[in-house]
Design an enzyme around this catalytic site. Sequence first.
Site, mmCIF file in Angstrom:
data_model
loop_
_atom_site.group_PDB
_atom_site.id
_atom_site.type_symbol
_atom_site.label_atom_id
_atom_site.label_comp_id
_atom_site.label_asym_id
_atom_site.label_seq_id
_atom_site.Cartn_x
_atom_site.Cartn_y
_atom_site.Cartn_z
ATOM 1 N N SER A 183 0.824 -1.207 0.000
ATOM 2 C CA SER A 183 0.000 0.000 0.000
ATOM 3 C C SER A 183 0.858 1.257 0.000
ATOM 4 O O SER A 183 1.970 1.262 0.504
ATOM 5 C CB SER A 183 -0.905 0.027 1.225
ATOM 6 O OG SER A 183 -1.635 1.232 1.242
ATOM 7 N N HIS A 200 -7.392 -3.311 5.388
ATOM 8 C CA HIS A 200 -6.806 -1.968 5.244
ATOM 9 C C HIS A 200 -7.622 -1.162 4.241
ATOM 10 O O HIS A 200 -7.987 -0.013 4.482
ATOM 11 C CB HIS A 200 -5.341 -2.083 4.774
ATOM 12 C CG HIS A 200 -4.781 -0.808 4.202
ATOM 13 N ND1 HIS A 200 -5.080 -0.353 2.930
ATOM 14 C CD2 HIS A 200 -3.967 0.134 4.737
ATOM 15 C CE1 HIS A 200 -4.469 0.793 2.714
ATOM 16 N NE2 HIS A 200 -3.782 1.113 3.794
ATOM 17 N N ASN A 201 -7.916 -1.770 3.102
ATOM 18 C CA ASN A 201 -8.656 -1.044 2.072
ATOM 19 C C ASN A 201 -10.082 -0.725 2.526
ATOM 20 O O ASN A 201 -10.600 0.352 2.240
ATOM 21 C CB ASN A 201 -8.686 -1.851 0.772
ATOM 22 C CG ASN A 201 -7.400 -1.688 -0.015
ATOM 23 O OD1 ASN A 201 -6.352 -1.405 0.557
ATOM 24 N ND2 ASN A 201 -7.464 -1.867 -1.316
ATOM 25 N N LYS A 261 -4.527 -6.733 4.003
ATOM 26 C CA LYS A 261 -4.574 -5.625 3.030
ATOM 27 C C LYS A 261 -6.021 -5.304 2.652
ATOM 28 O O LYS A 261 -6.395 -4.141 2.484
ATOM 29 C CB LYS A 261 -3.761 -5.973 1.772
ATOM 30 C CG LYS A 261 -3.861 -4.932 0.653
ATOM 31 C CD LYS A 261 -3.291 -3.611 1.088
ATOM 32 C CE LYS A 261 -3.275 -2.451 0.117
ATOM 33 N NZ LYS A 261 -4.005 -2.350 -1.045
ATOM 34 N N GLU A 293 -9.791 2.112 4.640
ATOM 35 C CA GLU A 293 -9.520 3.265 3.751
ATOM 36 C C GLU A 293 -10.850 3.816 3.213
ATOM 37 O O GLU A 293 -11.076 5.031 3.214
ATOM 38 C CB GLU A 293 -8.605 2.774 2.621
ATOM 39 C CG GLU A 293 -8.375 3.733 1.474
ATOM 40 C CD GLU A 293 -7.563 3.056 0.355
ATOM 41 O OE1 GLU A 293 -6.467 2.525 0.636
ATOM 42 O OE2 GLU A 293 -8.027 3.046 -0.802
HETATM 43 C C1 6PG Z 1 -3.414 1.287 -1.432
HETATM 44 C C2 6PG Z 1 -4.796 1.399 -2.048
HETATM 45 C C3 6PG Z 1 -4.920 0.731 -3.355
HETATM 46 C C4 6PG Z 1 -6.345 0.713 -3.917
HETATM 47 C C5 6PG Z 1 -6.847 2.018 -4.370
HETATM 48 C C6 6PG Z 1 -8.113 1.966 -5.195
HETATM 49 O O1 6PG Z 1 -3.376 0.753 -0.345
HETATM 50 O O2 6PG Z 1 -2.414 1.741 -2.001
HETATM 51 O O3 6PG Z 1 -5.692 0.791 -1.177
HETATM 52 O O4 6PG Z 1 -4.468 -0.572 -3.169
HETATM 53 O O5 6PG Z 1 -6.367 -0.146 -4.987
HETATM 54 O O6 6PG Z 1 -6.999 2.853 -3.301
HETATM 55 O O7 6PG Z 1 -9.192 1.392 -4.526
HETATM 56 P P1 6PG Z 1 -10.678 1.649 -5.044
HETATM 57 O O8 6PG Z 1 -10.619 1.800 -6.531
HETATM 58 O O9 6PG Z 1 -11.460 0.461 -4.649
HETATM 59 O O10 6PG Z 1 -11.117 2.918 -4.394
#
Ligand code: 6PG
Length: 493
Positions: free
Chosen positions: A133, A190-191, A187, A194
């Site tokens: 990430s 984590h997302n 991960k 996010e």
């Molecule tokens: C990271 C992000 C990345 C992710 C994008 C897009 O940790 O660097 O999580 O891996 O793919 O943020 O995610 P979405 O298109 O689902 O918003």
Amino acid sequence: MSSQEAVGDIGLIGLAVMGQNLILNMNDKGFKVVAFNRTVSKVDHFLENEAKGTNVIGAHSIEELCKKLKRPRKIILLVKAGPAVDDFIKQLEPFLEKGDIIIDGGNSHYPDSNRRMDELEKKGLLFVGSGVSGGEEGARYGPSLMPGGSDAAWPAIKEIFQKTAAQTDGEPCCDWVGQAGSGHYVKMVHNGIEYGDMQLICEAYHIMKAILGMEESEIADVFERWNKGVLDSFLIEITRDILRYNDKDGKPLVTKILDAAGQKGTGKWTAINALDLGQPVTLIGEAVFARCLSSLKAERVRASKVLGGPQIAPFEGDKKQFIDDLEQALYASKIISYSQGFMLMREAAKEYNWKLNYAGIALMWRGGCIIRSVFLGDITNAFRKNQNLENLLFDDFFNKAIHKAQPGWRRIIAQAAISGIPTPAFATALSFFDGYRTAQLPASLLQAQRDYFGAHTYRRLPESATDEFPADKDIHTNWTGRGGNVSASTYLA
Ligand code: 6PG
């Protein structure tokens, strides 16, 4: 080729933006990287441009890549998640030997990583599924790395991974997560978090704009201030910068962007997994649904013409107090979101038989990744103090913080509801908090309803030690006098 040519410390397949930057980062840390790409011309282009003057070595075939690597070979795949990963694994296999390691650094779904590890281990190879990430800049200067898979692979990749990762307070934002797909699982969570953080920030922005009537530049100043306090984080920082970015006509670019959110699926996977494991990860769920609702743009525009709401009167209260309340609402909701995320990982560890180190995970997220923040340092401390912590909300620091935030948090949600401003993430966080801290919920009535219409049975609250209805006895009541006394079989989904 002679073994003298086997000089590479690690190979990397996939020269898109993440791959190129990760290679340059590993090169800076003193590792010899062998680069390969499906469109081979990209290899030479990379060597002649971005990688010029570095120790990066090019390979023009999978065979050449494997021959140029020291044993055990370590090969990172940074290709699109899905069939491309299986395809490259298949191409690599004939050129690998026992103990060699394939590392998938894409956003793969963890069940795929479980399967890939099993399949490769049967062939004597090792597999690592690693969360990576931090976007382009993270890859270049220090990402958060979340590797998991074949335990035997860790000693071989540890030095490269921990040196390549971001460092926070002298500690690498990378540690071994655990077996099988656990790295990709972490991960995924984590997302999901996010998604939650981003939604919360968007709700705070919406409230400042719609209720306080603030312009983007003024809102940016608020985010700048918040970034010096408990909300100090990468996502708050970039939000400040986004709000200050003007289009050619001097108007904030953000106001011209179509309000229909995209998603690649990792937040949805987290929410689906939470439902599967029966964990109330409501904030990530709402964040995914908020993206879905936003993308119904045309329908929303039609609805806006026929579905009225309250008129928002010009704000006449104490603006400074309101903004402070909003900061607390964001902070409290964030505490709930992370509490839910760690609840989910705890349940996953039980269900999938993984040993997860929660302080280590918080530290991996402390720097380098998209959700990096000072707040994650506090979570690291909470789990370091008590690695068996049942819930973040039981930690003294977070317990005090959420109690302090509570009055402002409630005021913001109340005001938003009165004004007709949607706050799915703020509100679900508060509902969770109120549900979690309530010893007696109305689920008693729900159980009665289930038993009334479907003889689904219920259990009684214990009244005394010699109760005629012990707590583990499933009971059916003939509520109407008309139904029979036969109950349905009882099971929990
Ligand atoms: C990271 C992000 C990345 C992710 C994008 C897009 O940790 O660097 O999580 O891996 O793919 O943020 O995610 P979405 O298109 O689902 O918003």
